[in-house]
Design an enzyme around this catalytic site. Structure first.
Site, mmCIF file in Angstrom:
data_model
loop_
_atom_site.group_PDB
_atom_site.id
_atom_site.type_symbol
_atom_site.label_atom_id
_atom_site.label_comp_id
_atom_site.label_asym_id
_atom_site.label_seq_id
_atom_site.Cartn_x
_atom_site.Cartn_y
_atom_site.Cartn_z
ATOM 1 C CG HIS A 88 -4.240 -1.726 -2.012
ATOM 2 N ND1 HIS A 88 -4.878 -2.653 -0.977
ATOM 3 C CD2 HIS A 88 -3.623 -0.664 -1.592
ATOM 4 C CE1 HIS A 88 -4.507 -2.036 0.195
ATOM 5 N NE2 HIS A 88 -4.025 -0.899 -0.096
ATOM 6 C CB SER B 239 -0.802 -0.077 1.360
ATOM 7 O OG SER B 239 -1.957 0.917 1.187
#
Length: 208
Positions: A132, A107
């Site tokens: 993501h 992330s």
């Protein structure tokens, strides 16, 4: 009352004792490594930890604005705005920042890994990298929920643009890659453009 979890973790941080002409001095291991211009991001990205990293980056720039900083990352990600405060500071300071993933960079951790100085973004062989889209939740009136949804969409677009800048990939490629949790090996992250190389051994120092 002191948080027992914080106390447990802090009590495990080793101390380094150094002798000098002025006597004996003790440093925790992270403070000692900071003297070598090494910064760590370990665990979730959140406001307090991000502020400490920003402060360390600014301090090292003040010490020597041209000397490299090494930024070691082992993080599952966390708060987007906290991560962006670190990212913006990395881009703002004059020092080149080398990034190295040990363990994982997921992330926001992967974005900070990719944000290092071009040609100086590394991972160890068994590191895992995950990208993501941002996520969030909100409860309240319908209008407020729509406002927060628009903010998440705006953050998603901005994060995509940052990945485009640092990977050299097309926007649509980044958009598709970040639609779901996308886990990568170090080799896959190199191919994708998140890192420049995989380090198996520390390079030998150049002969004098």
């Amino acid at each position: 009352m002191r948080d027992p979890v914080d106390y447990f973790h802090n009590s495990l941080v080793p101390m380094v004792v150094e002798q000098s002409s002025r006597g004996e001095r003790a440093f925790d291991i992270y403070s000692r490594l900071l003297r070598e211009r090494i910064i760590f991001l370990t665990g979730p990205v959140e406001d307090q930890g991000a502020s400490l990293i920003v402060a360390q980056l600014l301090f090292l720039e003040a010490e020597n604005p041209k000397k490299e900083i090494s930024f070691y990352i082992n993080s599952p990600g966390g708060v987007v705005t906290s991560g962006l405060s670190i990212y913006d500071t990395m881009q703002f300071i004059r020092c080149p920042v080398t990034t190295l993933c040990v363990g994982q960079a997921a992330s926001m951790g992967s974005l900070l890994l990719a944000a290092g100085e071009a040609g100086h973004r590394f991972a160890l062989p068994n590191a895992r990298i995950m990208v993501h889209q941002p996520s969030g939740g909100f409860q309240g009136q319908a209008t407020d929920i729509l406002i927060h949804a628009r903010e998440i969409e705006a953050l998603k677009k901005r994060l995509n643009e940052i990945y485009v800048k640092h990977t050299g990939r097309e926007y649509e490629t980044i958009h598709q890659a970040l639609e779901r949790d996308n886990f990568m090996t170090a080799d896959a992250a190199k191919e994708f453009g998140l890192i420049d190389d995989i380090l198996h051994k520390r390079p030998e120092p150049a002969a004098a």
